[in-house]
Design a protein around this motif. Structure first.
Motif, PDB file in Angstrom:
ATOM      1  N   MET A  59      -5.199  -8.822  16.861  1.00 19.57           N
ATOM      2  CA  MET A  59      -4.948  -8.031  15.665  1.00 19.57           C
ATOM      3  C   MET A  59      -3.451  -8.021  15.369  1.00 19.57           C
ATOM      4  SD  MET A  59      -6.219  -4.477  14.430  1.00 19.57           S
ATOM      5  CE  MET A  59      -5.289  -3.418  13.393  1.00 19.57           C
ATOM      6  N   ILE A  60      -3.120  -8.066  14.122  1.00 23.63           N
ATOM      7  CA  ILE A  60      -1.731  -8.021  13.684  1.00 23.63           C
ATOM      8  C   ILE A  60      -1.299  -6.561  13.580  1.00 23.63           C
ATOM      9  CG2 ILE A  60      -0.164  -8.570  11.796  1.00 23.63           C
ATOM     10  CD1 ILE A  60      -1.994 -10.972  11.233  1.00 23.63           C
ATOM     11  N   GLU A  61      -0.136  -6.268  14.140  1.00 17.76           N
ATOM     12  CA  GLU A  61       0.381  -4.913  14.113  1.00 17.76           C
ATOM     13  C   GLU A  61       1.458  -4.781  13.047  1.00 17.76           C
ATOM     14  OE1 GLU A  61       3.066  -1.780  16.677  1.00 17.76           O
ATOM     15  OE2 GLU A  61       2.885  -3.838  17.352  1.00 17.76           O
ATOM     16  N   VAL A  62       1.332  -3.762  12.213  1.00 17.24           N
ATOM     17  CA  VAL A  62       2.391  -3.376  11.293  1.00 17.24           C
ATOM     18  C   VAL A  62       3.077  -2.189  11.960  1.00 17.24           C
ATOM     19  CG1 VAL A  62       2.964  -2.511   8.990  1.00 17.24           C
ATOM     20  CG2 VAL A  62       1.084  -4.141   9.274  1.00 17.24           C
ATOM     21  N   THR A  63       4.355  -2.335  12.293  1.00 16.81           N
ATOM     22  CA  THR A  63       5.046  -1.247  12.973  1.00 16.81           C
ATOM     23  C   THR A  63       5.129  -0.024  12.060  1.00 16.81           C
ATOM     24  OG1 THR A  63       7.249  -1.885  12.227  1.00 16.81           O
ATOM     25  CG2 THR A  63       6.437  -2.897  14.293  1.00 16.81           C
ATOM     26  N   LYS A 101       0.987   1.558  -7.203  1.00 15.25           N
ATOM     27  CA  LYS A 101      -0.222   0.782  -6.928  1.00 15.25           C
ATOM     28  C   LYS A 101      -0.587   0.900  -5.444  1.00 15.25           C
ATOM     29  CE  LYS A 101       0.458  -2.419 -10.674  1.00 15.25           C
ATOM     30  NZ  LYS A 101       0.505  -3.792 -11.109  1.00 15.25           N
ATOM     31  N   PRO A 102      -0.982   2.098  -5.012  1.00 13.50           N
ATOM     32  CA  PRO A 102      -1.282   2.294  -3.596  1.00 13.50           C
ATOM     33  C   PRO A 102      -2.506   1.522  -3.100  1.00 13.50           C
ATOM     34  CG  PRO A 102      -1.937   4.205  -4.858  1.00 13.50           C
ATOM     35  CD  PRO A 102      -1.195   3.305  -5.802  1.00 13.50           C
ATOM     36  N   GLU A 103      -3.290   0.984  -4.013  1.00  9.03           N
ATOM     37  CA  GLU A 103      -4.503   0.255  -3.627  1.00  9.03           C
ATOM     38  C   GLU A 103      -4.239  -1.192  -3.209  1.00  9.03           C
ATOM     39  OE1 GLU A 103      -3.711  -0.881  -7.807  1.00  9.03           O
ATOM     40  OE2 GLU A 103      -3.626   1.017  -6.735  1.00  9.03           O
ATOM     41  N   LEU A 104      -3.025  -1.683  -3.434  1.00 15.59           N
ATOM     42  CA  LEU A 104      -2.711  -3.070  -3.096  1.00 15.59           C
ATOM     43  C   LEU A 104      -2.690  -3.283  -1.583  1.00 15.59           C
ATOM     44  CD1 LEU A 104       0.169  -3.930  -5.593  1.00 15.59           C
ATOM     45  CD2 LEU A 104      -2.237  -4.547  -5.745  1.00 15.59           C
ATOM     46  N   ALA A 105      -3.011  -4.493  -1.195  1.00 12.53           N
ATOM     47  CA  ALA A 105      -2.948  -4.897   0.206  1.00 12.53           C
ATOM     48  C   ALA A 105      -1.771  -5.843   0.389  1.00 12.53           C
ATOM     49  CB  ALA A 105      -4.253  -5.590   0.605  1.00 12.53           C
ATOM     50  N   LEU A 106      -1.392  -6.049   1.627  1.00 11.86           N
ATOM     51  CA  LEU A 106      -0.317  -6.973   1.951  1.00 11.86           C
ATOM     52  C   LEU A 106      -0.937  -8.302   2.372  1.00 11.86           C
ATOM     53  CD1 LEU A 106       2.779  -7.193   2.265  1.00 11.86           C
ATOM     54  CD2 LEU A 106       2.441  -6.643   4.682  1.00 11.86           C
ATOM     55  N   ARG A 107      -0.662  -9.344   1.585  1.00 13.13           N
ATOM     56  CA  ARG A 107      -1.181 -10.675   1.912  1.00 13.13           C
ATOM     57  C   ARG A 107      -0.161 -11.408   2.775  1.00 13.13           C
ATOM     58  NH1 ARG A 107      -5.018 -14.128   0.840  1.00 13.13           N
ATOM     59  NH2 ARG A 107      -5.942 -12.890  -0.818  1.00 13.13           N
ATOM     60  N   ILE A 108      -0.662 -11.994   3.863  1.00 14.10           N
ATOM     61  CA  ILE A 108       0.137 -12.856   4.725  1.00 14.10           C
ATOM     62  C   ILE A 108      -0.251 -14.287   4.383  1.00 14.10           C
ATOM     63  CG2 ILE A 108       0.678 -13.481   7.105  1.00 14.10           C
ATOM     64  CD1 ILE A 108      -0.361 -10.619   7.845  1.00 14.10           C
ATOM     65  N   PHE A 109       0.751 -15.142   4.116  1.00 12.92           N
ATOM     66  CA  PHE A 109       0.440 -16.512   3.724  1.00 12.92           C
ATOM     67  C   PHE A 109       1.423 -17.475   4.380  1.00 12.92           C
ATOM     68  CE2 PHE A 109       3.349 -14.729   0.633  1.00 12.92           C
ATOM     69  CZ  PHE A 109       4.293 -15.731   0.440  1.00 12.92           C
ATOM     70  N   VAL A 110       1.051 -18.746   4.425  1.00 13.26           N
ATOM     71  CA  VAL A 110       1.930 -19.777   4.954  1.00 13.26           C
ATOM     72  C   VAL A 110       2.940 -20.120   3.872  1.00 13.26           C
ATOM     73  CG1 VAL A 110       2.094 -22.158   5.779  1.00 13.26           C
ATOM     74  CG2 VAL A 110       0.201 -20.707   6.536  1.00 13.26           C
ATOM     75  N   ASN A 160      -1.689   0.739  10.827  1.00 16.84           N
ATOM     76  CA  ASN A 160      -0.793   1.840  10.428  1.00 16.84           C
ATOM     77  C   ASN A 160      -0.933   2.200   8.956  1.00 16.84           C
ATOM     78  OD1 ASN A 160       0.523   2.986  12.625  1.00 16.84           O
ATOM     79  ND2 ASN A 160       1.945   1.279  12.786  1.00 16.84           N
ATOM     80  N   GLY A 161      -2.153   2.165   8.452  1.00 20.64           N
ATOM     81  CA  GLY A 161      -2.417   2.554   7.071  1.00 20.64           C
ATOM     82  C   GLY A 161      -2.138   1.484   6.039  1.00 20.64           C
ATOM     83  N   ILE A 162      -1.791   0.277   6.477  1.00 24.77           N
ATOM     84  CA  ILE A 162      -1.521  -0.834   5.555  1.00 24.77           C
ATOM     85  C   ILE A 162      -2.684  -1.815   5.618  1.00 24.77           C
ATOM     86  CG2 ILE A 162       0.021  -2.770   5.014  1.00 24.77           C
ATOM     87  CD1 ILE A 162       1.253  -0.009   4.486  1.00 24.77           C
ATOM     88  N   LYS A 163      -3.271  -2.101   4.447  1.00 23.35           N
ATOM     89  CA  LYS A 163      -4.338  -3.098   4.368  1.00 23.35           C
ATOM     90  C   LYS A 163      -3.723  -4.484   4.381  1.00 23.35           C
ATOM     91  CE  LYS A 163      -5.726  -0.833   0.704  1.00 23.35           C
ATOM     92  NZ  LYS A 163      -6.369  -0.511  -0.566  1.00 23.35           N
ATOM     93  N   LEU A 164      -4.256  -5.364   5.220  1.00 21.48           N
ATOM     94  CA  LEU A 164      -3.769  -6.734   5.333  1.00 21.48           C
ATOM     95  C   LEU A 164      -4.845  -7.709   4.899  1.00 21.48           C
ATOM     96  CD1 LEU A 164      -2.213  -6.429   8.894  1.00 21.48           C
ATOM     97  CD2 LEU A 164      -0.990  -6.347   6.728  1.00 21.48           C
ATOM     98  N   ILE A 165      -4.429  -8.780   4.218  1.00 22.86           N
ATOM     99  CA  ILE A 165      -5.324  -9.863   3.795  1.00 22.86           C
ATOM    100  C   ILE A 165      -4.685 -11.173   4.227  1.00 22.86           C
ATOM    101  CG2 ILE A 165      -6.412 -11.062   1.850  1.00 22.86           C
ATOM    102  CD1 ILE A 165      -5.956  -8.548   0.169  1.00 22.86           C
ATOM    103  N   MET A 166      -5.507 -12.083   4.724  1.00 20.74           N
ATOM    104  CA  MET A 166      -5.023 -13.430   5.027  1.00 20.74           C
ATOM    105  C   MET A 166      -6.189 -14.389   5.030  1.00 20.74           C
ATOM    106  SD  MET A 166      -4.275 -13.276   9.080  1.00 20.74           S
ATOM    107  CE  MET A 166      -3.906 -11.551   9.120  1.00 20.74           C
TER     108      MET A 166
END
Length: 106
Positions: A1-5, A21-30, A58-64
């Protein structure tokens, strides 16, 4: 699992509030590939594609993309601030180290 500090999560939540826009997720990309390994990027996104995986830290939605998940499953996202500036730092302990091409890091 990826950790967001906690520090990175706090900064990301502040940015989401500023954008209203609190509904947005954080996308991780190459973002690219160098001799030291894959370079990752971050962007806010509201679209989950068919071949994406999602998680939360930590309450942050992640997408990859699911292909990234296999090579970046133990990473972390931190926020650093020092004399050189401030920004998000992506750490991937499974990536190759500096100098794998023989040229060293610059």
């Amino acid at each position: 699992m990826i950790e967001v500090t906690e520090k990175a999560a706090s900064e990301l939540k502040t940015l989401l509030e500023q954008e209203e826009k609190p509904e947005l997720a954080l996308r991780i990309f190459v973002a690219g590939v160098a001799c030291s390994g894959v370079q990752y990027g971050l962007a806010f996104d509201d679209e989950v594609k068919e071949d994406d995986v999602t998680m939360e830290s930590n309450g942050i939605k992640l997408i990859m993309n699911k292909d990234i998940e296999t090579s970046f499953s133990e990473g972390s996202i931190d926020f650093v601030e020092d004399e050189n500036g401030k920004g998000f730092l992506i750490r991937n302990p499974t990536a190759g180290g500096c100098g794998t091409c023989g040229g060293g890091c610059h």
